[in-house]
Design an enzyme around this catalytic site. Structure first.
Site, short mmCIF file in Angstrom:
data_model
loop_
_atom_site.label_atom_id
_atom_site.label_comp_id
_atom_site.label_asym_id
_atom_site.label_seq_id
_atom_site.Cartn_x
_atom_site.Cartn_y
_atom_site.Cartn_z
N GLU A 1 -9.30 7.66 3.69
CA GLU A 1 -9.17 7.96 5.13
C GLU A 1 -9.67 9.38 5.43
O GLU A 1 -9.25 10.36 4.80
CB GLU A 1 -7.69 7.81 5.57
CG GLU A 1 -7.50 8.13 7.06
CD GLU A 1 -6.18 7.68 7.66
OE1 GLU A 1 -5.42 6.97 6.98
OE2 GLU A 1 -5.93 8.04 8.82
N LYS B 1 0.87 -1.19 0.00
CA LYS B 1 0.00 0.00 0.00
C LYS B 1 0.89 1.22 0.00
O LYS B 1 1.96 1.22 0.63
CB LYS B 1 -0.91 0.01 1.24
CG LYS B 1 -1.75 1.28 1.35
CD LYS B 1 -2.77 1.20 2.46
CE LYS B 1 -2.28 1.61 3.81
NZ LYS B 1 -1.71 2.96 3.92
N GLU C 1 0.68 5.80 -0.16
CA GLU C 1 -0.19 6.97 -0.01
C GLU C 1 -0.05 7.91 -1.21
O GLU C 1 1.06 8.13 -1.69
CB GLU C 1 0.16 7.71 1.29
CG GLU C 1 -0.10 6.89 2.53
CD GLU C 1 0.21 7.64 3.83
OE1 GLU C 1 0.55 8.84 3.79
OE2 GLU C 1 0.10 7.00 4.90
O1 KIV Z 1 -0.96 2.55 8.73
C1 KIV Z 1 -2.14 2.21 8.79
O2 KIV Z 1 -2.58 1.50 9.70
C2 KIV Z 1 -3.04 2.67 7.74
C3 KIV Z 1 -4.49 2.48 7.94
C4 KIV Z 1 -5.01 3.40 8.95
C5 KIV Z 1 -5.24 2.55 6.67
O3 KIV Z 1 -2.59 3.21 6.79
#
Ligand code: KIV
Length: 275
Positions: free
Chosen positions: A182, A113, A115
């Protein structure tokens, strides 16, 4: 078999809600995996709820890999998503590819993931082209907290709302298999969810998203520093833990622990030879 990105995308098409949770260690991940949670995120929230940093910004690749490996060891079913830390995908496409690959090769994760929307779309495309599934993350992006000026709701003005929709579309076009939304207004999150074909996973984004993600320490009430507005406490483990630790302390001081039940006996004749 672990959950695949096709199964996650099919859940959206079938209207089946997607429950995602973070985990950072072997034993917690093992519990989460027994509940059929399809997606486990080794989030860089690790920095705050496990490592005690003030934000996610200091988190390093080595810290993320260390915890990703533990979560992978504890699970058989869930897809494990490794969260790429601050500045591990910003400097160049080469950097982004190298670090995404480390999550898969060294960490054992099945996806990463990162950002950002439009600004990271080309990197997402290149990572996906290498065969690594990518989950996007837009709205409140904690790695940009200094730029955003705090943990504030995003997408409230017409320009900001249009920007988030553009970001979501850019991630979809780049091949992301899902997008975390988010801290965005619920109606905007619902609209974005309708406009993209890939699942949206909300955190502070209302019930209209295809799925939800929570930081497990918030849900269990084991992180007592603060409770974000979007978090629901399903338990208050910090109280249970404090009480157990307090009882242990008292019993050790009083000599009530350990008892014979927690001790090991030996042949008395062996002991007699020593005296
Ligand atoms: O780091 C994390 O836990 C996240 C979530 C809040 C989506 O990015």
């Amino acid at each position: 078999m672990r959950v695949t990105i096709s199964q996650i995308k099919e859940m959206k098409q079938a209207g089946e809600k997607i429950a995602m949770l973070t985990s950072y260690d072997y034993s917690t991940a093992k519990l989460v995996d027994t509940i059929d949670i399809p997606l486990i995120l080794v989030g860089d929230s690790l920095g705050m709820v496990v490592l005690g940093y003030e934000s996610t910004i200091p988190v390093t690749m080595e810290e993320m890999l260390h915890h990703t490996k533990a979560v992978v060891r504890g699970t058989k079913h869930a897809m494990i998503v490794g969260d790429m830390p601050f500045m591990t995908y910003h400097i160049s496409i080469e950097d982004a590819l190298r670090n995404a690959a480390r999550f898969i090769q060294e960490g054992g994760a099945q996806a990463v993931k990162l950002e950002g929307g439009v600004t990271v779309a080309e990197k997402v495309r290149r990572i996906v082209e290498c065969g690594i599934p990518v989950m996007g993350h837009i709205g409140l992006t904690p790695q940009s907290i200094n730029q955003l000026g705090g943990y504030k709701i995003q997408g409230k003005s017409p320009e900001a709302a249009a920007g988030l929709l553009k970001d979501a579309r850019a991630l979809e076009d780049a091949g992301a298999f899902a997008i975390v939304l988010e801290t965005v207004p619920a109606p905007l999150a619902s609209l974005i969810t309708q406009k993209v074909k890939i699942p949206t996973i909300g955190i502070g984004a209302g019930a209209g998203c295809d799925g939800q993600v929570q930081v497990i320490n918030d849900l269990l009430g084991s992180f007592a520093d603060f409770v974000p507005k979007h978090a629901k406490r399903y338990a208050k483990l910090s109280d249970i833990m404090s009480s157990a630790i307090g009882q242990y302390y008292k019993e050790v001081k009083e000599g009530a622990f350990p008892t014979a039940e927690h001790s090991f006996a030996m042949d008395e004749s062996v002991l007699a030879q020593l005296s």
